[in-house]
Motif scaffolding. Structure first.
Motif, mmCIF file in Angstrom:
data_model
loop_
_atom_site.group_PDB
_atom_site.id
_atom_site.type_symbol
_atom_site.label_atom_id
_atom_site.label_comp_id
_atom_site.label_asym_id
_atom_site.label_seq_id
_atom_site.Cartn_x
_atom_site.Cartn_y
_atom_site.Cartn_z
ATOM 1 N N ILE A 199 14.399 20.252 -34.613
ATOM 2 C CA ILE A 199 13.059 20.735 -34.964
ATOM 3 C C ILE A 199 12.820 20.693 -36.473
ATOM 4 N N HIS A 200 13.923 20.611 -37.265
ATOM 5 C CA HIS A 200 13.758 20.575 -38.723
ATOM 6 C C HIS A 200 13.625 19.142 -39.246
ATOM 7 N N GLU A 201 13.890 18.196 -38.348
ATOM 8 C CA GLU A 201 13.760 16.783 -38.747
ATOM 9 C C GLU A 201 12.280 16.446 -38.923
ATOM 10 N N PRO A 202 11.893 15.762 -40.020
ATOM 11 C CA PRO A 202 10.475 15.427 -40.138
ATOM 12 C C PRO A 202 10.060 14.443 -39.042
ATOM 13 N N GLN A 203 8.834 14.588 -38.581
ATOM 14 C CA GLN A 203 8.303 13.686 -37.553
ATOM 15 C C GLN A 203 8.300 12.253 -38.075
ATOM 16 N N LYS A 204 8.898 11.369 -37.290
ATOM 17 C CA LYS A 204 8.881 9.947 -37.649
ATOM 18 C C LYS A 204 7.465 9.415 -37.447
ATOM 19 N N LYS A 205 7.017 8.588 -38.379
ATOM 20 C CA LYS A 205 5.650 8.067 -38.273
ATOM 21 C C LYS A 205 5.652 6.541 -38.259
ATOM 22 N N LEU A 206 4.631 5.993 -37.639
ATOM 23 C CA LEU A 206 4.438 4.540 -37.623
ATOM 24 C C LEU A 206 3.776 4.131 -38.938
ATOM 25 N N ARG A 207 4.445 3.261 -39.676
ATOM 26 C CA ARG A 207 3.901 2.819 -40.977
ATOM 27 C C ARG A 207 2.906 1.690 -40.721
ATOM 28 N N ILE A 208 1.639 1.963 -40.992
ATOM 29 C CA ILE A 208 0.621 0.959 -40.658
ATOM 30 C C ILE A 208 -0.217 0.565 -41.870
ATOM 31 N N GLY A 209 -0.808 -0.627 -41.764
ATOM 32 C CA GLY A 209 -1.810 -1.059 -42.725
ATOM 33 C C GLY A 209 -3.001 -1.607 -41.968
ATOM 34 N N TRP A 210 -4.180 -1.424 -42.534
ATOM 35 C CA TRP A 210 -5.407 -1.960 -41.931
ATOM 36 C C TRP A 210 -6.026 -2.879 -42.978
ATOM 37 N N PHE A 211 -6.207 -4.155 -42.622
ATOM 38 C CA PHE A 211 -6.649 -5.152 -43.607
ATOM 39 C C PHE A 211 -7.886 -5.896 -43.085
ATOM 40 N N TRP A 245 -3.293 11.479 -34.860
ATOM 41 C CA TRP A 245 -2.892 10.348 -35.707
ATOM 42 C C TRP A 245 -2.248 10.816 -37.013
ATOM 43 N N LYS A 246 -2.729 11.908 -37.574
ATOM 44 C CA LYS A 246 -2.158 12.327 -38.862
ATOM 45 C C LYS A 246 -0.691 12.734 -38.707
ATOM 46 N N LYS A 247 -0.299 13.062 -37.471
ATOM 47 C CA LYS A 247 1.105 13.436 -37.241
ATOM 48 C C LYS A 247 1.992 12.226 -36.943
ATOM 49 N N VAL A 248 1.382 11.133 -36.486
ATOM 50 C CA VAL A 248 2.214 9.995 -36.054
ATOM 51 C C VAL A 248 1.988 8.712 -36.860
ATOM 52 N N LEU A 249 0.944 8.688 -37.695
ATOM 53 C CA LEU A 249 0.667 7.473 -38.470
ATOM 54 C C LEU A 249 0.861 7.731 -39.961
ATOM 55 N N ASP A 250 1.598 6.846 -40.589
ATOM 56 C CA ASP A 250 1.706 6.851 -42.048
ATOM 57 C C ASP A 250 0.838 5.677 -42.519
ATOM 58 N N ILE A 251 -0.380 6.000 -42.947
ATOM 59 C CA ILE A 251 -1.335 4.932 -43.291
ATOM 60 C C ILE A 251 -1.056 4.483 -44.725
ATOM 61 N N ARG A 252 -0.355 3.357 -44.841
ATOM 62 C CA ARG A 252 0.065 2.862 -46.150
ATOM 63 C C ARG A 252 -1.086 2.139 -46.857
ATOM 64 N N HIS A 253 -1.922 1.503 -46.032
ATOM 65 C CA HIS A 253 -2.990 0.674 -46.600
ATOM 66 C C HIS A 253 -4.201 0.701 -45.670
ATOM 67 N N ALA A 254 -5.316 1.196 -46.169
ATOM 68 C CA ALA A 254 -6.589 1.154 -45.420
ATOM 69 C C ALA A 254 -7.672 1.498 -46.430
ATOM 70 N N ARG A 255 -8.257 0.457 -47.010
ATOM 71 C CA ARG A 255 -9.186 0.700 -48.119
ATOM 72 C C ARG A 255 -10.413 1.493 -47.706
ATOM 73 N N VAL A 256 -10.729 1.464 -46.414
ATOM 74 C CA VAL A 256 -11.890 2.223 -45.950
ATOM 75 C C VAL A 256 -11.621 3.731 -45.973
ATOM 76 N N LEU A 257 -10.343 4.102 -45.988
ATOM 77 C CA LEU A 257 -9.992 5.523 -45.872
ATOM 78 C C LEU A 257 -9.516 6.161 -47.162
ATOM 79 N N GLN A 258 -8.958 5.363 -48.063
ATOM 80 C CA GLN A 258 -8.280 5.969 -49.216
ATOM 81 C C GLN A 258 -8.312 5.015 -50.409
ATOM 82 N N THR A 259 -8.142 5.578 -51.604
ATOM 83 C CA THR A 259 -8.161 4.733 -52.797
ATOM 84 C C THR A 259 -6.765 4.272 -53.185
ATOM 85 N N HIS A 260 -5.743 5.036 -52.792
ATOM 86 C CA HIS A 260 -4.378 4.622 -53.130
ATOM 87 C C HIS A 260 -3.777 3.869 -51.948
ATOM 88 N N ASN A 261 -3.602 2.574 -52.113
ATOM 89 C CA ASN A 261 -3.080 1.737 -51.033
ATOM 90 C C ASN A 261 -1.905 0.926 -51.528
#
Ligand code: SF4
Length: 171
Positions: free
Chosen positions: A3-15, A38-54
Motif C-alpha cells: 500500500i506504500h508503493e506509489p501507483q504505477k502509471k502509464l507514461r503517455i504522450g498525445w501528439f 486517469w489522474k491516478k493511472v496516467l502520467d501525461i508526459r506530453h499533451a500540449r492541449v493540457l499543459q505548458t510543460h511537455n
C-alpha cells in the motif's frame, strides 16, 4: 501491491500533426467523466492541449492524431516512434490519411493554386498517413475518433502494461 508503493502509471504522450484536432477535443471532453481515474493511472508526459510543460522522453504509449505533411513532421514522428513502446494512430487522418491528405488527389490546376502554401510551409509533395512513415501498433478510426473504441484501446493498454485501475473505477 504494497500500500506504500506509489501507483504505477502509464507514461503517455498525445501528439498532433496536420488535422483539425477534433479527436483532441474528444480526448479532453472524456476527462469530464474520467479525470478522477486517469489522474491516478496516467502520467501525461506530453499533451500540449493540457499543459505548458511537455517532454518527449521514454513513453509507454504515444497517441498520434493527423497526417504528416512536411519533413519536419516525418522527423518528429520518427523520434516519437523511437521513444515509445506503443504507437496508437488516432482518427481517420492518422489511420487512412483522409481527409487531411486530400491534396494528394488534386489535379494540376488545383495543385498550382495551393503551390504558394506548400512552399511557404515547406510541405512535401505528398501528405502521408502514419503507417507510411512509422510502425503503428493500434488504430482508433473515425472522424473524429470513435470514443468507445478509444476507451477500449486505453483499457487494453492499461492491462498490457499492468497498471491496475483504482477500485470502483473504469478506464
Ligand atoms: S480524422 Fe476527422 S476529426 Fe480527426 S483530425 Fe482528421 S478531419 Fe479532423
Amino acid at each position: 501491491m504494497d500500500i506504500h508503493e506509489p501507483q504505477k502509471k502509464l507514461r503517455i504522450g498525445w501528439f498532433t500533426f496536420s488535422c483539425c484536432e477534433d479527436s483532441t477535443i474528444i480526448f479532453t471532453e472524456l476527462m469530464n467523466d474520467h479525470w478522477q481515474t486517469w489522474k491516478k493511472v496516467l502520467d501525461i508526459r506530453h499533451a500540449r492541449v493540457l499543459q505548458t510543460h511537455n517532454v518527449l522522453d521514454e513513453l509507454d504509449v504515444a497517441f498520434i492524431e493527423g497526417a504528416l505533411s512536411s519533413q519536419t513532421h516525418v522527423d518528429r514522428v520518427k523520434e516519437i516512434r523511437q521513444k515509445s513502446k506503443k504507437v496508437v494512430a488516432i482518427g481517420a487522418c492518422a489511420v487512412v490519411g483522409l481527409p487531411s491528405t486530400q491534396r494528394n488527389q488534386f489535379d494540376p490546376e488545383r495543385l498550382e493554386e495551393i503551390r504558394p502554401i506548400l512552399e511557404k510551409f515547406s510541405y512535401l509533395p505528398k501528405a502521408q498517413k502514419l503507417s507510411e512513415v512509422i510502425r503503428v501498433d493500434v488504430n482508433v478510426p473515425g472522424c473524429p475518433m470513435d470514443e468507445k473504441q478509444f476507451m477500449h484501446v486505453l483499457g487494453d493498454l492499461l492491462k498490457e502494461f499492468n497498471i491496475p485501475l483504482p477500485s470502483h473505477a473504469s478506464s
